[in-house]
Design an enzyme around this catalytic site. Sequence first.
Site, PDB file in Angstrom:
ATOM      1  CG  LEU A 272      -2.001   7.494   2.270  1.00  0.00           C
ATOM      2  CD1 LEU A 272      -3.115   7.850   1.313  1.00  0.00           C
ATOM      3  CD2 LEU A 272      -2.576   7.144   3.634  1.00  0.00           C
TER       4      LEU A 272
ATOM      5  CE  LYS B  25       5.611  12.071 -10.376  1.00  0.00           C
ATOM      6  NZ  LYS B  25       5.370  13.280 -11.175  1.00  0.00           N
TER       7      LYS B  25
ATOM      8  CB  SER C 293       3.277  10.735 -13.096  1.00  0.00           C
ATOM      9  OG  SER C 293       4.115  11.840 -12.998  1.00  0.00           O
TER      10      SER C 293
ATOM     11  CB  SER D  40      -6.322   4.016  -5.962  1.00  0.00           C
ATOM     12  OG  SER D  40      -5.192   4.847  -5.893  1.00  0.00           O
TER      13      SER D  40
ATOM     14  CD  GLU E 122      -1.000  -6.338  -2.500  1.00  0.00           C
ATOM     15  OE1 GLU E 122      -0.042  -6.189  -1.710  1.00  0.00           O
ATOM     16  OE2 GLU E 122      -2.119  -6.725  -2.138  1.00  0.00           O
TER      17      GLU E 122
ATOM     18  NE  ARG F 107      -3.510  19.001  -6.795  1.00  0.00           N
ATOM     19  CZ  ARG F 107      -2.928  19.452  -7.907  1.00  0.00           C
ATOM     20  NH1 ARG F 107      -2.349  18.614  -8.734  1.00  0.00           N
ATOM     21  NH2 ARG F 107      -2.937  20.722  -8.199  1.00  0.00           N
ATOM     22  NE  ARG F 108       2.995  20.376   0.149  1.00  0.00           N
ATOM     23  CZ  ARG F 108       2.802  20.624   1.438  1.00  0.00           C
ATOM     24  NH1 ARG F 108       1.572  20.613   1.928  1.00  0.00           N
ATOM     25  NH2 ARG F 108       3.810  20.876   2.219  1.00  0.00           N
ATOM     26  N   GLY F 109       4.476  16.375  -4.801  1.00  0.00           N
ATOM     27  CA  GLY F 109       5.648  15.611  -5.200  1.00  0.00           C
ATOM     28  C   GLY F 109       6.069  14.528  -4.216  1.00  0.00           C
ATOM     29  CE1 TYR F 110       7.293  16.122   1.114  1.00  0.00           C
ATOM     30  CE2 TYR F 110       5.196  17.203   0.708  1.00  0.00           C
ATOM     31  CZ  TYR F 110       6.476  17.233   1.231  1.00  0.00           C
ATOM     32  OH  TYR F 110       6.929  18.354   1.873  1.00  0.00           O
TER      33      TYR F 110
ATOM     34  CB  CYS G 295      -0.859   0.030   1.260  1.00  0.00           C
ATOM     35  SG  CYS G 295      -2.060  -1.278   1.325  1.00  0.00           S
TER      36      CYS G 295
END
Lengths: 538, 785
Positions: free
Chosen positions: A396, A408, A441, A432, A428, A403-406, A394
């Site tokens: 998260l 990625k 991305s 989502s 896995e 939406r701040r690059g974390y 998982c």
Amino acid sequence: PLEPGLIQNIGCRLPVLRKNQEHEDEWPLAEILSVKEVSGRKLYYVHYIDFNKRLDEWVTSDRLDMKKLQFPKKEAKTPTKNGLPGSRPSSPEREVRKSLDLNLQSATAPSRGKTLPTPKRKVETVPLATQVSPATPVPSLPSSAEASQASVFPAVRDTNTFKSREDHDQLASLTTNGTARRLIPAQPGRKRKANCGGTDEMIKVLQYNNPQSASVFLPPPEDSQDSSDGIPSAPRMTGSLVSDRSHDDIVTRMKNIECIELGRHRLKPWYFSPYPQELTTLPILYLCEFCLKYLKSLKCLQRHLTKCNLRHPPGNEIYRKGTISFFEIDGRKNKTYSQNLCLLAKCFLDHKTLYYDTDPFLFYVMTEYDSKGFHIVGYFSKEKESTEDYNVACILTLPPYQRRGYGKLLIEFSYELSKVEGKTGTPEKPLSDLGLLSYRSYWSQTILEILMDLKPDNGERPQITINEISEITSVKKEDVISTLQYLNLINYYKGQYILTLSEDIVEGHERAMQKRHLRIDPKCLHFTPKDWSKRGKW
Amino acid sequence: MSKLSFRARALDASKPLPVFRCEDLPDLHEYASINRAVPQMPTGMEKEEESEHHLQRAISAQQVYGEKRDNMVIPVPEAESNITYYDSLYPGDYKMPKQLIHIQPFSLDTEQPDYDLDSDDEAFVNKLKKKMEISFLQFEEMIDRLEKGSGQQLVSLPEAKLLLKEDDELIKEVFDYWSRKRKNSKANSLIPNVKQEKRDGSSTSDPYVAFRRRTEKMQTRKNRKNDEASYEKMLKLRRDLSRAVTILEMIKRREKSKRELLHLTLEIFEKRNVMSDFGGEVMAEVLAERALVRPQIIPLVPLTNQYRHQDHMDLKDYKSKPEKMEVPRQKRKYEKKQKVLPLSSGTPHHPGPAVFNAKDLNQYDFPSSDDEPFSQLHSGSSEAEEENDPDGAYAFRRKAGCQYYAARQDRVGSWPWCGPWEGGLAEARFRYSLTTLTVPRRCLGMARRRVGRGGRVLLDRAYTDFDNVFHGLDPEMLDLPLPPSSPPPTATSRSQILLNIKSCRWRHFRPRTLPLHELDNAHPLFRRLSRGLNNASVQSNYTSAFTAEQYQQHQEQLALMQKQQLEQIQLQQQANSTATANSTQGLANTLDQASAQFAASALVTADQLLALKTKEELALGGGVNGVLSPSGVYKGLHLSSTASPSPAAPAPPTTTPTPALLHPCTAATTTTSSTSATSNNNGTAHPANSTTTNTATTQVLLGNNNNNSLRLGVPTGKRVHAPRTLSATMPTSALKFPHATANCQKPKVATASASPLDIVPRENHEQDKPALNSLSENTVAMEVT
């Protein structure tokens, strides 16, 4: 204490008013999942069809368009529909599609890989076929299900002619509603298997109809879903995600926690999470920012903080660069924290399962440091031993950090671990929506980075194999291929496959990389992989 | 790799792909038709979600613009990050360590309570603070312990006292508060916890159950053999450790007792010093007094009625406050190991039975280590459970190493003292007869003997209107030879009865303790006794004459006989003359002392013998009257024999309670009418409540199996043959049997208060165990967590 009339509304569909991102009113079709009465006012829990569950909400009755209420049962029984020619979902086109998909899967996912989605689809096609066969009294319920789908994406319907005809009347009713039409997105280029969605949708509809109606046209859900694989109700013991949610209680389809306070943040959960039931009635559930213990009140939190001296996740820090750190937590050694983390994560991960204990997982928690401590930003879990090359179970990023690059960064870190392990890995499944976007991305940028950096070799065209890309990046081969395809880089040219980089792609990549300033520095990683298979039990 | 529909050429992952820029291939679009054949990879998403509106919009936006635009982003529920009090909640003084943080194993296990005080608690604690010392943390710790000590059932106050180390007053306050709060709470625990799976598998689909164990399949997946062996080793290890815990627990108790003894001794010494008791006179006096007051077991040789009465009162006191008994008992227990019990001396008896038994030692031997130790630990320990379990401390508990057989239905009731309708013989010697105890010398009234479990002799007492007369009888008179002349005409009915007895028209049972030399012959139950009875040629009209079919007939005969008896009595009273009745079986048996003693001592249960042999046989050799030491080793011998008339006579150590040993107070509380109870108690003749119409089949239990013997003694639901046998054996008696004419009403049996003398030591016995158990349970709980 519900009136019979209210109960009957459960399972019905009707347009419900909501604001879209442009703050305009729209009336998407929604299903009523539950009704409650708060201080004399009826509240309806609605799920917007073809919107993610995280947008489900309690709405007042004035947001319901009761005039367009659809009773799935009655529609399904309408005899005229049954007689319509060509109303069979098992149209040749569909059959071809299905088999194509299955072939593809068996081809691309060798042996055990991705076993999960495959049997599911197989299972579902079977009841579908039996239901629409003329011999069975089951009418064309699928039509209603697909109709709802179609109402949102009418453009998709062009490819499925049978649908247009079959749902004519219903479509009309929906398209006359101007807002529904406005929802139609452009579908450029990308091929979408919209027809496949209908199958699942239908089964879902049947499942969650109220009992009387369901009994009319549906064999017990377990039969349709379970009989073929014969698996008892306990789910498999590996992995952290479930895709077959046919057993889900209606309870788990609804958010149960209203608000979570974590550190300086208040989070609105997206999905159900099995926090102790007595805490679900609270307006706010308080979490200790560092140990993630759940508390019923601010007073309790204050008291807890006098006793809790954690200022970072209770694990070993294996990475630190600047203010970003990663902590490794063993799900067996530190059960309390792992469970608390899972409970929190479940609020934002629909398919996450907390059915079994956390023993076989490692948790990598990403934190950001300030003078108060190491604040959790996100995490990913990972099976100590994965039989399916999963390097992430998982994953998260907590909503305040999204939406701040974390995200990625988390993904990048997971592949750095795989690089140290000398393995390729893949997340896995199922992914989502946000997971898919993030991974795509990341994969795109990672692969394009490699392709752009390729230097001509002795004046020859630079060239690279998919395996090489996979080895360099630790991204599993299938994911490399799917990314190349998604970016439309693979072309067949003069008898061979080539990779082509278009201007758009190159520009887009460069722009994206400029924004991507958060990167993992492999030098800062202090990680020695353990061979868990030799340890007997995780 | 992937198949193409047009070309068999697959995309080969190991084949180098040349990388082109599109501008270098102007003719690429001509090959676009072929591109269509490139297989589509699955996205890895759920199909139904893949089609979701926002995702599709985001994907297309990405493809069109190369990046997402803000309004094309997948919307999510909002989150705020402006908690105003955040800074005050968390201190902002944390310095980042220079090194990477490394967690030491077990460093996280703080001893902090999981329970967190809420605002209600805060108000309560603040209020409490005015009265006593308590901190928030202390309160949390207490609640934490109470919560964790409670399983399905809440901890009870006594358990709470064991659980908590605070002083009683505080415990009471907090316990009451906690109980109230717990009752008002809908949740299972005041410490919120994620629901756990139920072992029966009923929780498989409960959405709120999480983090189930996945042990079943995984545990022995690899190296099965090895795993099983190590599992067994672990079990053994656990058992051994549990034993160690038990032993340590016991040592702890012992040392505590020692310390207490020391303190008490010191205290005594100081007090004596203050009193200037240098010669030890006061001490001796006190000791002597204590010897009389304290004993919990029946005194070996009760010297006077007065003393006996005191014993009784004392016992009652004990019973009412059993908790207080724990400390002295422990001490006594410890002392006992130190020195041989001076049985015949005047030293005080150590009240109460032993504290430990084998079961305590084994209490940590869980049959299966994994089986939820918590539920096991907390089961059977709280009040509510005791309510459900009426037997309480007397509930049947399996003993390790014992085999238990089902009761044999075919044999029930075929005892010599049962009537033929129960398959018994209704032997004359077991019928209700006038019974006189040797020590204390007292006439009990009508009673019959029978043998209870383990060879204990039980006396069933019957109430008659003449009880006051019987009780008033001077036993010494009975021993006097029959006066040669007829009683004077003015004699009362008492002398009438006395005469009847003396002239052997009434059977009179006077059991005695057997002298030591008789023991060797004491094998079959009552052999000698019965021989003696037979020798006395007691013949019953009805001996083995009854069958079940004749029962009704028998009843009628009985009624007739009773009627006759009544008439006789009236006649006798009027005529004041000695009546000669239809004495078909009138030969009374005054047992000689030897046979009575034998009868009393003949009953030796196997384990008692064993215990005697192994433990204290030498010490007991000089025991008086065959009374076993009050040591708790000999459970079931609390009502010990006092039958031997002379204290000097060396009694056999193996003597079990004799029927003769009916202690007055024992009998007293067991009768249904309280008036007669008191009269019995003092051994004085009291006007009995003549309106009592029920037979009081009083049970005196010599032994600890009250439940069993009660059931045996009174076959409920059946008509009781007590009156019948009475009439059969005492045809000449001037007794009224109102109940008999009322056709054998079911006698009331004083079950609950069957034998206070017996119960009290037992209770103490049992109370000890829960105390120990819960104490040690605590330890285990801590050990497990």
